[in-house]
Design an enzyme around this catalytic site. Sequence first.
Site, mmCIF file in Angstrom:
data_model
loop_
_atom_site.group_PDB
_atom_site.id
_atom_site.type_symbol
_atom_site.label_atom_id
_atom_site.label_comp_id
_atom_site.label_asym_id
_atom_site.label_seq_id
_atom_site.Cartn_x
_atom_site.Cartn_y
_atom_site.Cartn_z
ATOM 1 N N TYR A 1 -18.939 -66.592 -53.792
ATOM 2 C CA TYR A 1 -18.294 -67.819 -53.327
ATOM 3 C C TYR A 1 -16.861 -67.506 -52.925
ATOM 4 O O TYR A 1 -16.148 -66.822 -53.654
ATOM 5 C CB TYR A 1 -18.311 -68.865 -54.447
ATOM 6 C CG TYR A 1 -17.673 -70.181 -54.071
ATOM 7 C CD1 TYR A 1 -18.243 -71.006 -53.110
ATOM 8 C CD2 TYR A 1 -16.499 -70.612 -54.693
ATOM 9 C CE1 TYR A 1 -17.657 -72.220 -52.771
ATOM 10 C CE2 TYR A 1 -15.914 -71.829 -54.369
ATOM 11 C CZ TYR A 1 -16.495 -72.626 -53.407
ATOM 12 O OH TYR A 1 -15.916 -73.833 -53.074
ATOM 13 N N LYS B 1 -6.371 -69.674 -58.629
ATOM 14 C CA LYS B 1 -6.600 -69.960 -60.046
ATOM 15 C C LYS B 1 -5.428 -69.551 -60.955
ATOM 16 O O LYS B 1 -4.428 -70.255 -60.988
ATOM 17 C CB LYS B 1 -7.944 -69.371 -60.463
ATOM 18 C CG LYS B 1 -9.082 -70.028 -59.633
ATOM 19 C CD LYS B 1 -10.473 -69.789 -60.127
ATOM 20 C CE LYS B 1 -11.439 -70.713 -59.403
ATOM 21 N NZ LYS B 1 -12.313 -70.092 -58.449
ATOM 22 N N ASP C 1 -11.820 -60.628 -52.818
ATOM 23 C CA ASP C 1 -11.502 -62.000 -53.203
ATOM 24 C C ASP C 1 -11.353 -62.005 -54.718
ATOM 25 O O ASP C 1 -12.327 -62.028 -55.457
ATOM 26 C CB ASP C 1 -12.615 -62.949 -52.743
ATOM 27 C CG ASP C 1 -12.319 -64.390 -53.126
ATOM 28 O OD1 ASP C 1 -11.291 -64.628 -53.817
ATOM 29 O OD2 ASP C 1 -13.100 -65.279 -52.743
HETATM 30 C C1 LIG Z 1 -12.635 -70.624 -56.991
HETATM 31 C C2 LIG Z 1 -12.838 -69.569 -55.971
HETATM 32 C C3 LIG Z 1 -12.453 -69.750 -54.638
HETATM 33 C C4 LIG Z 1 -11.964 -71.063 -54.113
HETATM 34 O O1 LIG Z 1 -10.753 -71.430 -54.656
HETATM 35 P P1 LIG Z 1 -10.316 -72.998 -54.580
HETATM 36 O O2 LIG Z 1 -8.953 -72.988 -55.186
HETATM 37 O O3 LIG Z 1 -11.346 -73.728 -55.365
HETATM 38 O O4 LIG Z 1 -10.313 -73.367 -53.158
HETATM 39 C C5 LIG Z 1 -12.555 -68.679 -53.778
HETATM 40 N N1 LIG Z 1 -13.018 -67.501 -54.200
HETATM 41 C C6 LIG Z 1 -13.405 -67.285 -55.469
HETATM 42 C C7 LIG Z 1 -13.884 -65.950 -55.879
HETATM 43 C C8 LIG Z 1 -13.350 -68.315 -56.387
HETATM 44 O O5 LIG Z 1 -13.770 -68.116 -57.634
#
Ligand SMILES: *Cc1c(COP(=O)(O)O)cnc(C)c1O
Length: 431
Positions: free
Chosen positions: A146, A269, A241
Site C-alpha cells: 500500500y 506516520k 516507501d
Molecule cells: C500509511 C501508508 C501510506 C499512506 O500514508 P497516509 O498518511 O495514510 O496517506 C503510504 N505508504 C505506506 C507504506 C503506508 O503504510
Amino acid sequence: MNTNIEKSKALFSAAKEVIPGGVNSPVRAFKAVGGDPLFIKSAKGAYIYDADDNRYIELINSWGPMIIGHANPIISDAVKQAVEGSLSFGAPTEAEVHIARKIVSMVPSIEKVRMVNSGTEATMSAIRVARGYTGRDKIIKFEGCYHGHGDSFLIAAGSGMATMGVPNSPGVTAGTAKDTLTAAYNDLEAVEKLVAQNKGEIAALIIEPVPGNMGCILPKEGYLEGLREICTKEGIVLIFDEVMTGFRLAPGGAQELYGVTPDMTTLGKIIGGGMPVGAYGGKKEIMDHVSPDGPVYQAGTLSGNPIAMASGRAMLDYLSTHPEVYETIGATCERLDLGIRAVLDKMGLKYYSTRLGSMYSLFFGEHEVVDFETAKQCDTALFGKYFQAMLKRGVYFPPSQFESLFLSTALTDQDVDHIVTATEESLKEIL
Ligand SMILES: *Cc1c(COP(=O)(O)O)cnc(C)c1O
C-alpha cells in the site's frame, strides 16, 4: 469485560448519516472483522479509552506514529509551545531546517528532503519526481503493498494480465492504470520479466521494503539487494516507501537495517509524531529536479506547518538520541510473539507469525506467509472472531488480518502478559 459500547454505537449511527461509512478512513469501520467501530475519547501511554470509558491496550498506535506512547509530554509539550506562536505562516521556518537536517542525518538514502502533509502525498510526489527525472512513464509496484490512495497505486494485477495494470477502484482511469505494472512481493524473477518486457520505459520501482499492509511480511534473503541491482542496471529509480517502517525498524528505517540504499525514500506516520506529516527525499541529483530548483512541480499551503514540525522534530530528536528505544520495543515484541506462540502451540492451532522490531503479525493458517497470495489464504474469519474476543478483553488489535501490529515503548511486560492470557481465553471461547 468491555461489553458496553452504547455510546460508540450511537456515534457510529450518527456518523453514518453524514460521513461515508461513518469514518474518515475505511479500515476504521471494522468491515474486515465485523461489529461496530469504537469511537475514541482519549489515550495515554499504552492505553486508549472509548466513548463508553472502556480501556484497551493499544496495539495500533495510530498505525504507527505513537511509537513512544500516547500523549507523551515530549511531544505534547513541544506542540503546546509551538501553538503559542501561531498555527501557520505559509513561509519558511527554522524548525523546517532542523527537521530536514535531522532526516538527512538519520535516513541513509536522503540527501535532500521535501515535507508534505501525508504519506499519500509523499508517494505521489516521489513518483512524479522519478518520472520527471528519468523521462519515463511506467512504475512497478507490488501486490499487497500500500502506498496511499494516489491513483497510480490503486492497481491490482488481474490474472492473465501480468504486464497490464487493472484499477481496483472505480475512478482510476485506464490511462493511469496502464502505467502501473505489478509483481508479487519476494519474487525477483517477476520483476526481471517486467523490466525486460518494458525495457527503457520504467521510471521507478516503489516498494515497502518490509510490507506492513498485507500483514507484516519479511523480505527473503537477497531480495532487496536484488531489486537494488536491477534498478541500478536499468536506470530505474528505486523508491523505498518507508512511511510505516521509517524511524520504526531502526532510526534510519528498513534501509539502515538491511543495508540497502534506495534512490528515494517516502516517509510519514512517525515523522509527524501524530500530526499529519509526510516527506519524500533522496539523492541530491534527483531532488534537484523538484520545483523551484527544477521543473517538477510540487507544493503545499500547509507543508512544513509549524505545529506539525514541532511535533515531528520532538519525535525525531528523541528517537535519534535514544537508540535503546529500538531494543526495548523489539524485546517487548519478542515477548508478545513467544507468549502467543506458546498458547497456540499448546492448543494445537495452525498459525504463522512474523516479527521484525516492533512490527508483528499473527496469521491463522498452515502456510508460510511471504506475499499477498499466501496472506490471502489465511483464515480471516477466525481472525475476525479473535479480534472481537480480544476487544472484549481490553486488547485493541488492528481490525484486519492484513495490518501489522505497531507496538509502543509504553507497553509493559504486564500488558504483554495480559494480551497472552486474553489470547488463550479468547481462543477457548471461539474454537
Ligand atoms: C500509511 C501508508 C501510506 C499512506 O500514508 P497516509 O498518511 O495514510 O496517506 C503510504 N505508504 C505506506 C507504506 C503506508 O503504510
